[in-house]
Write an enzyme that holds these catalytic residues in place. Structure first.
Site, PDB file in Angstrom:
ATOM      1  N   LYS A  25     -11.199  -8.385   5.101  1.00 40.05           N
ATOM      2  CA  LYS A  25     -10.487  -8.489   6.382  1.00 40.05           C
ATOM      3  C   LYS A  25     -11.384  -9.145   7.430  1.00 40.05           C
ATOM      4  CE  LYS A  25      -7.636  -4.563   5.340  1.00 40.05           C
ATOM      5  NZ  LYS A  25      -7.604  -3.100   5.256  1.00 40.05           N
TER       6      LYS A  25
ATOM      7  N   GLN B 261      -8.482   2.268   7.799  1.00 41.46           N
ATOM      8  CA  GLN B 261      -8.389   2.080   6.355  1.00 41.46           C
ATOM      9  C   GLN B 261      -8.027   3.396   5.662  1.00 41.46           C
ATOM     10  OE1 GLN B 261      -8.652  -0.923   4.797  1.00 41.46           O
ATOM     11  NE2 GLN B 261      -8.214   0.038   2.847  1.00 41.46           N
TER      12      GLN B 261
ATOM     13  N   ASP C 120      -0.617  -2.412  10.965  1.00 42.44           N
ATOM     14  CA  ASP C 120      -0.323  -1.958   9.602  1.00 42.44           C
ATOM     15  C   ASP C 120       1.176  -1.677   9.422  1.00 42.44           C
ATOM     16  OD1 ASP C 120      -2.220  -1.730   7.556  1.00 42.44           O
ATOM     17  OD2 ASP C 120      -3.193  -0.001   8.499  1.00 42.44           O
TER      18      ASP C 120
HETATM   19  N1  GUN Z   1      -5.269   1.101   1.960  1.00 46.42           N
HETATM   20  C1  GUN Z   1      -4.649   0.376   0.996  1.00 46.42           C
HETATM   21  N2  GUN Z   1      -3.806  -0.516   1.550  1.00 46.42           N
HETATM   22  C2  GUN Z   1      -3.885  -0.359   2.883  1.00 46.42           C
HETATM   23  C3  GUN Z   1      -3.257  -1.008   3.992  1.00 46.42           C
HETATM   24  O1  GUN Z   1      -2.425  -1.912   3.861  1.00 46.42           O
HETATM   25  N3  GUN Z   1      -3.624  -0.555   5.217  1.00 46.42           N
HETATM   26  C4  GUN Z   1      -4.525   0.439   5.395  1.00 46.42           C
HETATM   27  N4  GUN Z   1      -4.808   0.808   6.638  1.00 46.42           N
HETATM   28  N5  GUN Z   1      -5.124   1.072   4.403  1.00 46.42           N
HETATM   29  C5  GUN Z   1      -4.804   0.656   3.146  1.00 46.42           C
END
Ligand code: GUN
Length: 283
Positions: free
Chosen positions: A53, A97, A120
């Protein structure tokens, strides 16, 4: 055979190119999109996602802030960080996350994020708007799958889409987005008595359960489109999806590989959402 492959790396990079110009224009107007990512603990998969990211932000000129917290961080402390980011004008998107350590209530954390910065798409306000088909932040992985289908000229309307998995992150919103594009949607999950009987009816099969190579050619209807959201390690430690790629390849009309299918789209759509949030400042 390779024409069957839905290349997420390529499609993701096309989308990133198309937003790069928009981000540049926005920066010229004095608005630099900003994304904050909070990582609690040291889960290796999460660390990889977070690093990817940051890299994507850097490449696009998006300001990125990474807050790394130890696994023993209290929920209160984490909520304090979110509060600060909510009121920080340099931050347009906040991502915590997942998964979080067991002592932290994920729902409390998700609901603490300002819905204006919920890139998200997990906040109840975003989920509600998505269900109603109103403009909002759409969750990145299912939205990325919709983009893959669109870029591959796969029409969803009138098709039978079968979604295996009912997580709030992928399965549930996936089915809703397909429904909104006029697919007939069936959800399957761990309590579905005869999974194969269901998946065999799928024109479009989306699998998001997190079990290496569980979907075999016996699960597939001839000519189906298969979207594999899984990201697992096989017995040799090699990355693989929830679908047994080699076993199903002859039967499908199109399929996403792992890696290089859905994965790159998730981060691309996060960048899209961050840009979308920053653009709200123009209004
Ligand atoms: N963990 C796995 N996929 C995601 C996601 O799309 N967003 C977040 N915040 N955590 C994750």
């Amino acid at each position: 055979m390779s024409s069957k492959l839905i290349n997420g790396k390529e499609i993701g990079s096309q989308i990133r190119k198309s937003i790069a110009k928009e981000i540049e224009d926005l920066i010229e107007k004095g608005i630099t999109p900003g994304l904050a990512v909070i990582l609690v603990g040291e889960d290796p998969a999460s660390q990889t996602y977070v690093a990817n990211k940051e890299k994507a932000c850097h490449e696009l000129g998006i300001y990125s802030e990474l807050i790394k917290l130890p696994a023993e961080t209290s929920e209160e402390e984490l909520l304090g960080h979110i509060e600060k980011l909510n009121s920080n004008p340099a931050i347009d998107g906040i991502l915590v996350q997942l998964p979080l350590p067991k002592h932290i209530n994920e729902q409390h954390v998700i609901e603490a994020i300002s819905s204006d910065k919920d890139v998200d798409g997990f906040h109840p306000v975003s989920v509600g708007k998505m269900l109603l088909g109103q403009p909002t932040f759409l969750p990145c992985t299912p939205n990325g799958v919709m983009e893959l289908l669109k870029y591959s000229n796969i029409d969803v309307a009138g098709k039978h889409a079968v979604v295996v998995g009912r997580s709030h992150i992928v399965g549930v919103p996936m089915g809703q987005l397909l429904l909104q594009k006029d697919a007939t949607v069936t959800y399957c999950h761990s309590k579905t008595p005869d999974l194969q009987a269901m998946t065999k009816q799928a024109d479009i099969l989306v699998v998001a359960v997190g079990r290496a190579k569980m979907i075999k050619s016996t699960h597939i209807k001839e000519g189906a489109v298969v979207i594999d959201v899984g990201m697992n390690r096989d017995e040799n430690g090699k990355l693989c999806g929830d679908v047994d790629f080699d076993d199903v390849l002859d039967k499908v009309s199109a399929i996403t590989p792992v890696p290089g299918g859905v994965g790159p789209m998730t981060i691309t759509m996060l960048m899209v959402n961050t840009l979308l949030s920053a653009k709200m400042k123009l209004a």
